[in-house]
Scaffold this active site. Structure first.
Site, PDB file in Angstrom:
ATOM      1  N   GLY A  48       5.395   2.637   1.837  1.00 25.27           N
ATOM      2  CA  GLY A  48       4.477   2.140   0.810  1.00 25.27           C
ATOM      3  C   GLY A  48       4.964   2.213  -0.620  1.00 25.27           C
ATOM      4  O   GLY A  48       4.528   1.438  -1.457  1.00 25.27           O
ATOM      5  N   ASP A 103       2.801   6.092  -2.877  1.00 27.80           N
ATOM      6  CA  ASP A 103       2.024   4.912  -3.219  1.00 27.80           C
ATOM      7  C   ASP A 103       0.564   5.275  -3.498  1.00 27.80           C
ATOM      8  O   ASP A 103      -0.024   4.821  -4.466  1.00 27.80           O
ATOM      9  CB  ASP A 103       2.110   3.842  -2.105  1.00 27.80           C
ATOM     10  CG  ASP A 103       1.729   4.375  -0.723  1.00 27.80           C
ATOM     11  OD1 ASP A 103       1.570   5.603  -0.551  1.00 27.80           O
ATOM     12  OD2 ASP A 103       1.606   3.557   0.211  1.00 27.80           O
ATOM     13  N   ASP A 106      -4.913   9.623  -0.809  1.00 29.71           N
ATOM     14  CA  ASP A 106      -6.251   9.294  -0.322  1.00 29.71           C
ATOM     15  C   ASP A 106      -6.956  10.616  -0.008  1.00 29.71           C
ATOM     16  O   ASP A 106      -7.515  11.249  -0.895  1.00 29.71           O
ATOM     17  CB  ASP A 106      -6.045   8.392   0.902  1.00 29.71           C
ATOM     18  CG  ASP A 106      -7.299   7.740   1.428  1.00 29.71           C
ATOM     19  OD1 ASP A 106      -7.873   6.923   0.711  1.00 29.71           O
ATOM     20  OD2 ASP A 106      -7.692   8.050   2.556  1.00 29.71           O
ATOM     21  N   PHE A 155     -10.605  -0.067   0.590  1.00 33.30           N
ATOM     22  CA  PHE A 155      -9.266  -0.282   1.143  1.00 33.30           C
ATOM     23  C   PHE A 155      -8.536  -1.366   0.337  1.00 33.30           C
ATOM     24  O   PHE A 155      -9.106  -2.408   0.034  1.00 33.30           O
ATOM     25  CB  PHE A 155      -9.368  -0.694   2.616  1.00 33.30           C
ATOM     26  CG  PHE A 155      -8.041  -0.698   3.289  1.00 33.30           C
ATOM     27  CD1 PHE A 155      -7.451   0.495   3.692  1.00 33.30           C
ATOM     28  CD2 PHE A 155      -7.358  -1.886   3.500  1.00 33.30           C
ATOM     29  CE1 PHE A 155      -6.204   0.505   4.297  1.00 33.30           C
ATOM     30  CE2 PHE A 155      -6.106  -1.881   4.109  1.00 33.30           C
ATOM     31  CZ  PHE A 155      -5.535  -0.684   4.509  1.00 33.30           C
ATOM     32  N   ILE A 156      -7.295  -1.098   0.001  1.00 30.27           N
ATOM     33  CA  ILE A 156      -6.515  -2.048  -0.793  1.00 30.27           C
ATOM     34  C   ILE A 156      -5.175  -2.378  -0.130  1.00 30.27           C
ATOM     35  O   ILE A 156      -4.680  -1.608   0.706  1.00 30.27           O
ATOM     36  CB  ILE A 156      -6.266  -1.496  -2.213  1.00 30.27           C
ATOM     37  CG1 ILE A 156      -5.671  -0.080  -2.134  1.00 30.27           C
ATOM     38  CG2 ILE A 156      -7.514  -1.465  -3.045  1.00 30.27           C
ATOM     39  CD1 ILE A 156      -4.561   0.082  -3.076  1.00 30.27           C
ATOM     40  N   ASP A 162      -0.019  -1.723   2.674  1.00 29.69           N
ATOM     41  CA  ASP A 162      -0.190  -2.670   3.782  1.00 29.69           C
ATOM     42  C   ASP A 162      -1.530  -2.536   4.488  1.00 29.69           C
ATOM     43  O   ASP A 162      -2.209  -1.513   4.400  1.00 29.69           O
ATOM     44  CB  ASP A 162       0.904  -2.425   4.829  1.00 29.69           C
ATOM     45  CG  ASP A 162       0.645  -1.159   5.632  1.00 29.69           C
ATOM     46  OD1 ASP A 162       0.476  -0.081   5.015  1.00 29.69           O
ATOM     47  OD2 ASP A 162       0.562  -1.238   6.875  1.00 29.69           O
ATOM     48  N   ARG A 171       2.540  -9.126  -5.285  1.00 29.96           N
ATOM     49  CA  ARG A 171       2.820  -8.457  -6.562  1.00 29.96           C
ATOM     50  C   ARG A 171       1.581  -7.797  -7.146  1.00 29.96           C
ATOM     51  O   ARG A 171       1.686  -6.861  -7.933  1.00 29.96           O
ATOM     52  CB  ARG A 171       3.272  -9.435  -7.644  1.00 29.96           C
ATOM     53  CG  ARG A 171       4.118 -10.517  -7.181  1.00 29.96           C
ATOM     54  CD  ARG A 171       4.240 -11.600  -8.233  1.00 29.96           C
ATOM     55  NE  ARG A 171       5.582 -12.110  -8.081  1.00 29.96           N
ATOM     56  CZ  ARG A 171       6.497 -12.096  -9.034  1.00 29.96           C
ATOM     57  NH1 ARG A 171       6.213 -11.690 -10.228  1.00 29.96           N
ATOM     58  NH2 ARG A 171       7.692 -12.522  -8.789  1.00 29.96           N
TER      59      ARG A 171
HETATM   60  P1  IMP Z   1      -3.808  10.572   2.921  1.00 31.07           P
HETATM   61  O1  IMP Z   1      -3.035  11.525   3.788  1.00 31.07           O
HETATM   62  O2  IMP Z   1      -5.229  10.408   3.418  1.00 31.07           O
HETATM   63  O3  IMP Z   1      -3.787  10.929   1.457  1.00 31.07           O
HETATM   64  O4  IMP Z   1      -3.187   9.138   3.142  1.00 31.07           O
HETATM   65  C1  IMP Z   1      -2.114   8.661   2.478  1.00 31.07           C
HETATM   66  C2  IMP Z   1      -1.555   7.421   3.152  1.00 31.07           C
HETATM   67  O5  IMP Z   1      -2.591   6.601   3.732  1.00 31.07           O
HETATM   68  C3  IMP Z   1      -0.865   6.550   2.148  1.00 31.07           C
HETATM   69  O6  IMP Z   1       0.501   6.914   1.975  1.00 31.07           O
HETATM   70  C4  IMP Z   1      -1.048   5.159   2.727  1.00 31.07           C
HETATM   71  O7  IMP Z   1      -0.006   4.874   3.622  1.00 31.07           O
HETATM   72  C5  IMP Z   1      -2.345   5.234   3.491  1.00 31.07           C
HETATM   73  N1  IMP Z   1      -3.487   4.659   2.737  1.00 31.07           N
HETATM   74  C6  IMP Z   1      -4.531   5.321   2.205  1.00 31.07           C
HETATM   75  N2  IMP Z   1      -5.400   4.499   1.603  1.00 31.07           N
HETATM   76  C7  IMP Z   1      -4.886   3.251   1.740  1.00 31.07           C
HETATM   77  C8  IMP Z   1      -5.336   1.936   1.304  1.00 31.07           C
HETATM   78  O8  IMP Z   1      -6.385   1.726   0.659  1.00 31.07           O
HETATM   79  N3  IMP Z   1      -4.523   0.891   1.639  1.00 31.07           N
HETATM   80  C9  IMP Z   1      -3.364   1.045   2.340  1.00 31.07           C
HETATM   81  N4  IMP Z   1      -2.919   2.247   2.753  1.00 31.07           N
HETATM   82  C10 IMP Z   1      -3.677   3.337   2.463  1.00 31.07           C
END
Ligand code: IMP
Length: 178
Positions: A48, A103, A106, A155-156, A162, A171
């Site tokens: 990402g 990237d 979350d 979600f983005i 992705d 972009r």
């Molecule tokens: P975390 O462990 O919950 O903080 O998740 C982190 C990972 O979840 C990121 O590196 C992304 O790959 C994926 N992720 C979390 N939110 C999104 C989103 O809105 N769009 C796409 N990927 C996301």
């Protein structure tokens, strides 16, 4: 406003490229101010963060190095469920200033796991730079040094992020409509 379709979901433009690059430039200035002279090692977490890493590093005006890593999921033994293992970091990071480039943070669980893994290799310090943060989703306490943009829980996709492997090439950043 542009609408795109990826598989079963529709998305609309949320953060245009110009706004992203402005905030990435601001973060680059902060990092240069803080870390110039320390020869930091940027550890970019694939897939990402590839676009963010490229744009961020192009805007840094100092000596630095970059390495790309992946967190590979595998089924852990017994009841531990899914475990993420760090692959690709061949550098000796002991005594170094390390900046993790992500990237999006979350829940923060991925970042927490990454921090633990890197701390075991005894760097001098670890800083975190993330393109995006969803503050309302954060489940763990994390000191995030550099945040380009804070966003709501939706979600983005785009600019490296992705949906089911698709959408990384856009972009701009798009948010889900339905
Ligand atoms: P975390 O462990 O919950 O903080 O998740 C982190 C990972 O979840 C990121 O590196 C992304 O790959 C994926 N992720 C979390 N939110 C999104 C989103 O809105 N769009 C796409 N990927 C996301």
């Amino acid at each position: 406003m542009q609408t795109i379709q990826i598989k079963d979901k529709r998305f609309r433009t949320f953060i245009p490229e110009a706004d992203i690059l402005r905030e990435v430039g601001r973060v680059a200035d902060e990092i240069t101010r803080d870390l110039d002279g320390k020869n930091p090692l940027f550890v970019s977490v694939l897939n990402g963060s590839f676009m963010f890493t490229a744009d961020l590093l192009k805007r840094l005006d100092m000596a630095c190095e970059v390495s790309f890593v992946k967190l590979a999921s595998y089924e852990g033994v017994a009841s531990t469920g899914k475990v993420k293992e760090l692959v690709g970091l061949n550098e000796d990071i002991s005594g170094r200033t390390v900046v993790i480039v992500e990237d999006i943070v979350d829940t923060g669980l991925t970042m927490q796991r990454l921090l633990e893994t890197l701390e075991a290799r005894q760097p001098a310090e670890i800083r975190i730079a993330t393109l995006l943060l969803k503050p309302d989703k954060l489940q763990v306490k994390l000191d995030i040094d550099y945040v380009a943009m804070k966003i709501p829980n939706d979600f983005i996709v785009g600019y490296g992020l992705d949906y089911d492997g698709l959408g990384r090439n856009y972009r701009d950043i798009y948010t889900v409509i339905d």
